[in-house]
Design a protein around this motif. Structure first.
Motif, PDB file in Angstrom:
ATOM      1  N   TYR A  26     -25.809 -56.066  27.297  1.00 14.88           N
ATOM      2  CA  TYR A  26     -24.600 -56.612  26.946  1.00 14.88           C
ATOM      3  C   TYR A  26     -24.396 -58.051  27.523  1.00 14.88           C
ATOM      4  O   TYR A  26     -25.486 -58.544  28.209  1.00 14.88           O
ATOM      5  N   VAL A  27     -23.281 -58.839  27.396  1.00 17.17           N
ATOM      6  CA  VAL A  27     -23.228 -60.246  27.734  1.00 17.17           C
ATOM      7  C   VAL A  27     -22.022 -60.296  28.807  1.00 17.17           C
ATOM      8  O   VAL A  27     -21.107 -59.723  28.677  1.00 17.17           O
ATOM      9  N   SER A  42     -24.406 -64.770  30.782  1.00 14.93           N
ATOM     10  CA  SER A  42     -25.680 -64.238  31.008  1.00 14.93           C
ATOM     11  C   SER A  42     -26.038 -62.969  30.489  1.00 14.93           C
ATOM     12  O   SER A  42     -25.007 -62.168  30.160  1.00 14.93           O
ATOM     13  N   MET A  43     -27.017 -62.712  29.854  1.00 14.11           N
ATOM     14  CA  MET A  43     -27.425 -61.171  29.297  1.00 14.11           C
ATOM     15  C   MET A  43     -27.805 -60.435  30.390  1.00 14.11           C
ATOM     16  O   MET A  43     -28.510 -60.843  31.200  1.00 14.11           O
ATOM     17  N   SER A  44     -27.391 -59.181  30.094  1.00 12.26           N
ATOM     18  CA  SER A  44     -27.667 -57.885  31.171  1.00 12.26           C
ATOM     19  C   SER A  44     -28.329 -56.750  30.414  1.00 12.26           C
ATOM     20  O   SER A  44     -27.831 -56.602  29.401  1.00 12.26           O
ATOM     21  N   VAL A 111     -24.553 -55.479  22.706  1.00 11.89           N
ATOM     22  CA  VAL A 111     -23.381 -54.714  21.931  1.00 11.89           C
ATOM     23  C   VAL A 111     -22.155 -54.946  22.574  1.00 11.89           C
ATOM     24  O   VAL A 111     -21.358 -54.264  22.124  1.00 11.89           O
ATOM     25  N   GLY A 112     -22.108 -55.636  23.686  1.00 15.73           N
ATOM     26  CA  GLY A 112     -20.806 -55.888  24.453  1.00 15.73           C
ATOM     27  C   GLY A 112     -20.808 -56.958  25.325  1.00 15.73           C
ATOM     28  O   GLY A 112     -21.714 -57.715  25.315  1.00 15.73           O
ATOM     29  N   HIS A 113     -19.466 -57.375  25.601  1.00 18.75           N
ATOM     30  CA  HIS A 113     -19.238 -58.469  26.307  1.00 18.75           C
ATOM     31  C   HIS A 113     -18.042 -58.193  27.469  1.00 18.75           C
ATOM     32  O   HIS A 113     -17.094 -57.612  27.246  1.00 18.75           O
ATOM     33  N   LEU A 142     -20.091 -49.191  26.698  1.00 13.95           N
ATOM     34  CA  LEU A 142     -21.290 -49.995  26.494  1.00 13.95           C
ATOM     35  C   LEU A 142     -22.795 -49.062  26.433  1.00 13.95           C
ATOM     36  O   LEU A 142     -23.379 -49.479  25.521  1.00 13.95           O
ATOM     37  N   ILE A 143     -22.623 -47.937  27.250  1.00 12.99           N
ATOM     38  CA  ILE A 143     -23.872 -47.426  27.005  1.00 12.99           C
ATOM     39  C   ILE A 143     -23.609 -46.703  25.729  1.00 12.99           C
ATOM     40  O   ILE A 143     -24.855 -46.381  24.897  1.00 12.99           O
ATOM     41  N   ALA A 144     -22.371 -45.991  25.190  1.00 15.05           N
ATOM     42  CA  ALA A 144     -22.412 -45.352  24.078  1.00 15.05           C
ATOM     43  C   ALA A 144     -22.605 -46.435  22.906  1.00 15.05           C
ATOM     44  O   ALA A 144     -23.335 -45.927  21.741  1.00 15.05           O
ATOM     45  N   ALA A 145     -22.283 -47.586  22.959  1.00 11.99           N
ATOM     46  CA  ALA A 145     -22.491 -48.450  21.984  1.00 11.99           C
ATOM     47  C   ALA A 145     -24.071 -48.906  21.903  1.00 11.99           C
ATOM     48  O   ALA A 145     -24.504 -49.017  20.701  1.00 11.99           O
ATOM     49  N   TRP A 146     -24.753 -48.918  22.715  1.00 20.55           N
ATOM     50  CA  TRP A 146     -26.116 -49.236  22.814  1.00 20.55           C
ATOM     51  C   TRP A 146     -26.843 -47.887  22.199  1.00 20.55           C
ATOM     52  O   TRP A 146     -27.560 -48.094  21.610  1.00 20.55           O
TER      53      TRP A 146
END
Length: 156
Positions: A26-27, A42-44, A111-113, A142-146
């Protein structure tokens, strides 16, 4: 994406391996990430903390209070100052990898921000991304989207 994921700092004194698939990508638009990256965000990459091993060098640990009020410990190279990994103290199961330190970044797909209320107004946010104005209460969306994204990539 090939496991183990490998990477390190800019000077090469600090190297790591990640022995499990990431939990999410995510970002983050918080002001701390803007300062750290010297950019708009920053990306994470969220990884299981137990899957992270330093294979060269010993990082210096630095703690700070994030915009969320949570304490985060960061690992940094004593030689070049790059901080490849953060460890949220509120969750000892995960670490947050800064993916610019990876040897292979070709698979990255956020997949998210999060912290979008601090986002620069010129940064577009994708309509299909998970969006949080601040720090999410939990990282489940975020975990589900990834996970869903990875399944579509495997089905290919």
């Amino acid at each position: 994406m090939k496991i183990p994921l490998t990477g390190g700092c800019q000077c090469g004194a600090l190297r790591y391996e990640i022995h499990a698939e990431p939990l999410s990508v995510y970002v983050c638009h918080c002001t701390e990430c803007q300062r750290q990256s010297a950019s708009a965000f920053s990306m994470s990459v969220m990884v299981p903390r137990s899957a992270l091993d330093y294979i060269k060098g010993t990082p210096r640990r630095w703690e700070r209070v994030a915009d969320s009020g949570r304490i985060i410990a960061g690992d940094m190279c004593e030689t070049c100052g790059v901080r490849p990994v953060n460890h949220p103290l509120a969750n000892d199961k995960v670490s947050i990898l800064k993916p610019g330190t990876l040897d292979d970044t070709s698979w990255l797909h956020p997949v998210g921000h999060i912290w979008t209320r601090s986002a620069q107004p010129w940064v577009p946010l994708p309509d299909d991304a998970v969006i949080h104005e601040g720090h999410p209460a939990d990282m489940n969306a975020l975990i589900a989207a990834w996970s869903a994204y990875r399944e579509t990539m495997r089905a290919g």
